[in-house]
Design a protein around this motif. Structure first.
Motif, PDB file in Angstrom:
ATOM      1  N   SER A  90       0.830  -1.215   0.000  1.00  0.00           N
ATOM      2  CA  SER A  90       0.000   0.000   0.000  1.00  0.00           C
ATOM      3  C   SER A  90       0.864   1.263   0.000  1.00  0.00           C
ATOM      4  O   SER A  90       0.435   2.308  -0.464  1.00  0.00           O
ATOM      5  N   TRP A  91       2.085   1.147   0.518  1.00  0.00           N
ATOM      6  CA  TRP A  91       2.963   2.324   0.601  1.00  0.00           C
ATOM      7  C   TRP A  91       3.880   2.455  -0.614  1.00  0.00           C
ATOM      8  O   TRP A  91       4.740   3.328  -0.657  1.00  0.00           O
ATOM      9  N   SER A  92       3.720   1.578  -1.611  1.00  0.00           N
ATOM     10  CA  SER A  92       4.622   1.592  -2.769  1.00  0.00           C
ATOM     11  C   SER A  92       4.699   2.980  -3.411  1.00  0.00           C
ATOM     12  O   SER A  92       3.679   3.620  -3.669  1.00  0.00           O
ATOM     13  N   ASP A  93       5.919   3.430  -3.694  1.00  0.00           N
ATOM     14  CA  ASP A  93       6.117   4.704  -4.401  1.00  0.00           C
ATOM     15  C   ASP A  93       5.974   4.513  -5.907  1.00  0.00           C
ATOM     16  O   ASP A  93       5.641   5.441  -6.634  1.00  0.00           O
ATOM     17  N   VAL A  94       6.274   3.288  -6.365  1.00  0.00           N
ATOM     18  CA  VAL A  94       6.274   3.010  -7.800  1.00  0.00           C
ATOM     19  C   VAL A  94       4.838   3.047  -8.350  1.00  0.00           C
ATOM     20  O   VAL A  94       4.586   3.595  -9.423  1.00  0.00           O
ATOM     21  N   ILE A  95       3.901   2.461  -7.586  1.00  0.00           N
ATOM     22  CA  ILE A  95       2.540   2.278  -8.111  1.00  0.00           C
ATOM     23  C   ILE A  95       1.819   3.606  -8.410  1.00  0.00           C
ATOM     24  O   ILE A  95       1.314   3.774  -9.523  1.00  0.00           O
ATOM     25  N   ALA A 143      -7.133   7.049   6.551  1.00  0.00           N
ATOM     26  CA  ALA A 143      -7.443   6.331   7.789  1.00  0.00           C
ATOM     27  C   ALA A 143      -6.200   6.294   8.672  1.00  0.00           C
ATOM     28  O   ALA A 143      -5.093   6.579   8.220  1.00  0.00           O
ATOM     29  N   ASP A 144      -6.419   5.937   9.937  1.00  0.00           N
ATOM     30  CA  ASP A 144      -5.316   5.814  10.895  1.00  0.00           C
ATOM     31  C   ASP A 144      -4.625   4.473  10.720  1.00  0.00           C
ATOM     32  O   ASP A 144      -5.262   3.478  10.384  1.00  0.00           O
ATOM     33  N   ASP A 145      -3.317   4.434  10.920  1.00  0.00           N
ATOM     34  CA  ASP A 145      -2.641   3.170  11.192  1.00  0.00           C
ATOM     35  C   ASP A 145      -1.502   3.508  12.152  1.00  0.00           C
ATOM     36  O   ASP A 145      -1.450   4.634  12.655  1.00  0.00           O
ATOM     37  N   ARG A 146      -0.580   2.550  12.389  1.00  0.00           N
ATOM     38  CA  ARG A 146       0.418   2.833  13.408  1.00  0.00           C
ATOM     39  C   ARG A 146       1.435   3.888  12.982  1.00  0.00           C
ATOM     40  O   ARG A 146       2.180   4.407  13.795  1.00  0.00           O
ATOM     41  N   ARG A 147       1.445   4.215  11.670  1.00  0.00           N
ATOM     42  CA  ARG A 147       2.418   5.208  11.209  1.00  0.00           C
ATOM     43  C   ARG A 147       1.912   6.638  11.320  1.00  0.00           C
ATOM     44  O   ARG A 147       2.681   7.548  11.609  1.00  0.00           O
ATOM     45  N   ALA A 148       0.630   6.834  11.013  1.00  0.00           N
ATOM     46  CA  ALA A 148       0.090   8.197  11.016  1.00  0.00           C
ATOM     47  C   ALA A 148      -1.424   8.150  11.158  1.00  0.00           C
ATOM     48  O   ALA A 148      -2.056   7.143  10.836  1.00  0.00           O
ATOM     49  N   LEU A 168       4.701   7.580   4.505  1.00  0.00           N
ATOM     50  CA  LEU A 168       3.507   7.823   5.324  1.00  0.00           C
ATOM     51  C   LEU A 168       2.345   8.081   4.377  1.00  0.00           C
ATOM     52  O   LEU A 168       1.203   7.738   4.650  1.00  0.00           O
ATOM     53  N   LEU A 169       2.681   8.705   3.264  1.00  0.00           N
ATOM     54  CA  LEU A 169       1.747   8.968   2.175  1.00  0.00           C
ATOM     55  C   LEU A 169       2.583   9.444   0.987  1.00  0.00           C
ATOM     56  O   LEU A 169       3.637  10.043   1.187  1.00  0.00           O
ATOM     57  N   ASN A 170       2.142   9.110  -0.207  1.00  0.00           N
ATOM     58  CA  ASN A 170       2.839   9.638  -1.377  1.00  0.00           C
ATOM     59  C   ASN A 170       1.808  10.068  -2.400  1.00  0.00           C
ATOM     60  O   ASN A 170       0.635   9.688  -2.311  1.00  0.00           O
ATOM     61  N   GLY A 216      -0.918   7.174  -2.635  1.00  0.00           N
ATOM     62  CA  GLY A 216      -0.734   5.860  -2.008  1.00  0.00           C
ATOM     63  C   GLY A 216      -0.460   6.021  -0.522  1.00  0.00           C
ATOM     64  O   GLY A 216      -0.191   7.133  -0.049  1.00  0.00           O
ATOM     65  N   GLY A 217      -0.566   4.932   0.209  1.00  0.00           N
ATOM     66  CA  GLY A 217      -0.292   4.972   1.644  1.00  0.00           C
ATOM     67  C   GLY A 217      -1.317   5.790   2.409  1.00  0.00           C
ATOM     68  O   GLY A 217      -0.994   6.436   3.408  1.00  0.00           O
ATOM     69  N   THR A 218      -2.525   5.767   1.934  1.00  0.00           N
ATOM     70  CA  THR A 218      -3.580   6.610   2.563  1.00  0.00           C
ATOM     71  C   THR A 218      -4.218   6.046   3.837  1.00  0.00           C
ATOM     72  O   THR A 218      -5.050   6.752   4.385  1.00  0.00           O
ATOM     73  N   PRO A 219      -4.016   4.913   4.375  1.00  0.00           N
ATOM     74  CA  PRO A 219      -2.952   3.938   4.144  1.00  0.00           C
ATOM     75  C   PRO A 219      -3.309   2.800   3.199  1.00  0.00           C
ATOM     76  O   PRO A 219      -2.646   1.761   3.237  1.00  0.00           O
ATOM     77  N   ARG A 220      -4.296   2.965   2.346  1.00  0.00           N
ATOM     78  CA  ARG A 220      -4.618   1.886   1.398  1.00  0.00           C
ATOM     79  C   ARG A 220      -3.727   1.947   0.165  1.00  0.00           C
ATOM     80  O   ARG A 220      -2.998   2.916  -0.031  1.00  0.00           O
ATOM     81  N   LEU A 221      -3.824   0.907  -0.667  1.00  0.00           N
ATOM     82  CA  LEU A 221      -3.080   0.834  -1.925  1.00  0.00           C
ATOM     83  C   LEU A 221      -3.405   2.056  -2.791  1.00  0.00           C
ATOM     84  O   LEU A 221      -4.550   2.520  -2.806  1.00  0.00           O
ATOM     85  N   ALA A 222      -2.401   2.519  -3.506  1.00  0.00           N
ATOM     86  CA  ALA A 222      -2.560   3.713  -4.341  1.00  0.00           C
ATOM     87  C   ALA A 222      -3.708   3.571  -5.328  1.00  0.00           C
ATOM     88  O   ALA A 222      -3.893   2.515  -5.932  1.00  0.00           O
ATOM     89  N   THR A 223      -4.469   4.651  -5.474  1.00  0.00           N
ATOM     90  CA  THR A 223      -5.515   4.691  -6.503  1.00  0.00           C
ATOM     91  C   THR A 223      -5.506   6.073  -7.142  1.00  0.00           C
ATOM     92  O   THR A 223      -4.998   7.039  -6.567  1.00  0.00           O
ATOM     93  N   ARG A 224      -6.133   6.144  -8.321  1.00  0.00           N
ATOM     94  CA  ARG A 224      -6.354   7.442  -8.956  1.00  0.00           C
ATOM     95  C   ARG A 224      -7.414   8.188  -8.154  1.00  0.00           C
ATOM     96  O   ARG A 224      -8.230   7.581  -7.457  1.00  0.00           O
ATOM     97  N   LEU A 225      -7.422   9.516  -8.285  1.00  0.00           N
ATOM     98  CA  LEU A 225      -8.348  10.352  -7.522  1.00  0.00           C
ATOM     99  C   LEU A 225      -9.204  11.172  -8.493  1.00  0.00           C
ATOM    100  O   LEU A 225      -8.909  12.336  -8.772  1.00  0.00           O
ATOM    101  N   PRO A 226     -10.281  10.550  -9.033  1.00  0.00           N
ATOM    102  CA  PRO A 226     -11.052  11.207 -10.104  1.00  0.00           C
ATOM    103  C   PRO A 226     -11.611  12.576  -9.705  1.00  0.00           C
ATOM    104  O   PRO A 226     -11.625  13.498 -10.528  1.00  0.00           O
TER     105      PRO A 226
END
Lengths: 157, 284
Positions: free
Chosen positions: B119-124, B251-256, B189-191, B211-221
């Motif tokens: 979910s935190w991938s910078d590449v995706i 959303a919250d997770d242990r990082r942010a 933490l987010l990209n 990405g890292g929202t903390p879910r897997l990266a998606t487009r934001l229409p």
């Protein structure tokens, strides 16, 4: 067991390895003790070696993957009792404290200087970003890499 | 860390063979790319590893429309490739430099990265906004958008990702990437990544992903919709960044915390679009 062939520090050798064995485990059991065991998850860089020309953390490389490949460890830097310019530079600049991270740092430096003979301070920091040192503040290592670069380009002239 | 549970390490020479080996191995078998991820997080029930790096899929080739990257090219090979460097002012290399350390990037493969889908991938997120496509092999080869892979990931679970295609960029194509992390080496933490096409000073097309929202990266229409027809002025950028803060689900997770991530997406979109606006001004 799987039979593999590796050229380590110029010497071609054959090994029988377990399918799940890592290069770190193989190298240490074969006596290459410069390859340090740290985090075993690719985060600390203590086990850094050169595999086919590039620096990798050997703790997360399956040994079978390296079959047919060429490996350089810190043992292979020294030549006939003479230290490699990278090793000399680390000593001269006082970049070694406890020494646990040093072989890994030197191998990451080796990769950097093979591809970029005159790196900027930022490029040096980026190249060493996967090698943790808990003794120093990294200032002396960055200096040592610069000094090593000068020594190597001086030799080439 | 012992991986002594592994009893078979197989090295197929064709995708057909790899697929058969995986089917024969069932749940105890798993594909390996560079192996960095698998060696760190090998599930306890996996006893057979099938190495895809022996399939000879690591070339990077440029055609008129796209750069085709073999799945087992390492992240550093992608970073250092000259064709890839020409895509939108070198944005791919700029992003890759922020992924882990050079030591990891010499092992990690582009295919493994996309399939692991952290979910935190910078590449995706960057490849999503660059409109990258992938080719999967499951007996037949099929090509689809990277987003389509994640929309129906389970359906493609046994497939082999063989290549990634990034369209070549032309005049008016701009992209930027921003990563927030505690240290340079840490995961995001987010990209966020932005692509815009600009003609005569106005944006005609926009693609934005986080990405890292903390879910897997998606487009934001919803955020993308705020850009077409606009010039990249400070006011437009501020407004688009606010839309991102107000509409992106975090959303919250242990990082942010989710609340903190809302501020990050605001700052990330703003920073990407400002970077693009500066390039436009500089005529680059």
């Amino acid at each position: 067991m799987i039979d593999i062939t590796l050229t380590i520090n110029g010497e071609k050798r054959q090994f029988a390895v377990n399918p799940g064995e890592t290069l770190l485990e193989l190298l240490r059991r074969e006596g290459y003790k410069s390859v340090k065991k740290g985090c075993e998850s690719g985060d600390c860089g203590a086990c850094t070696i050169i595999l086919n020309g590039r620096a990798v953390t050997s703790c997360i490389v399956f040994a079978v993957k390296a079959d047919g490949g060429t490996i350089l460890t810190a043992e292979g830097l020294e030549n006939d009792g003479k230290l490699h310019p990278i090793q000399e530079a680390f000593l001269e600049e006082g970049a070694v404290q406890c020494g646990y991270c040093t072989p890994g740092m030197e191998m990451a430096t080796y990769d950097l200087l093979s591809h970029n003979p005159d790196p900027s301070p930022l490029e040096i920091k980026e190249a060493l970003s996967g090698n943790l040192c808990r003794c120093t503040g990294y200032v002396k290592q960055v200096k040592a890499v610069k000094t090593a670069a000068k020594k190597i380009s001086g030799e080439a002239k | 860390m012992s991986r002594s549970q592994v009893t078979k390490y197989l090295r197929p020479s064709t995708p057909e063979e790899a697929l058969t080996l995986l089917r024969n191995g069932g749940k105890s078998a798993r594909y390996v790319g560079g192996g960095a991820d698998v060696a760190r997080t090998l599930p306890g029930d996996v006893t057979t590893l099938i190495d895809l790096c022996t399939l000879n899929l690591s070339s990077i080739e440029e055609s008129a429309e796209s750069i085709v990257i073999g799945a087992t090219a390492t992240l550093n090979e992608v970073l250092e490739n000259r064709s890839v460097a020409n895509v939108c002012n070198g944005v791919v290399a700029e992003m890759m430099r922020k992924v882990g350390s050079p030591l990891l990037r010499n092992m990690a493969t582009i295919g493994g990265t996309l399939v692991s889908a952290h979910s935190w991938s910078d590449v995706i997120p960057l490849l999503l906004v660059l409109d990258a496509e992938i080719t999967l092999y499951d007996g037949d080869s099929r090509t689809m958008g990277l987003g389509d892979l994640y929309a129906s990931r389970e359906r493609f679970a046994n497939s082999i990702l063989t290549s990634v295609m990034i369209p070549v960029s032309g005049p008016g194509d701009y992209a930027a990437f921003h990563k927030f992390s505690r240290t340079a080496y840490d995961i995001a933490l987010l990209n966020c990544a932005c692509y815009v096409h600009v003609e005569e000073g106005r944006c005609t097309e926009a693609r934005i992903a986080a990405g890292g929202t903390p879910r897997l990266a998606t487009r934001l229409p919803q955020v993308e919709a705020a850009l077409p027809g606009e010039a990249l002025s400070d006011e437009t950028i501020e407004r688009v960044a606010q839309v991102a803060r107000d509409t992106v689900k975090t959303a919250d997770d242990r990082r942010a915390s989710g609340e903190y991530r809302k501020q990050l997406i605001y700052a990330g979109v703003k920073s990407c679009l400002h970077e693009i606006a500066q390039r436009l001004e500089g005529g680059q």
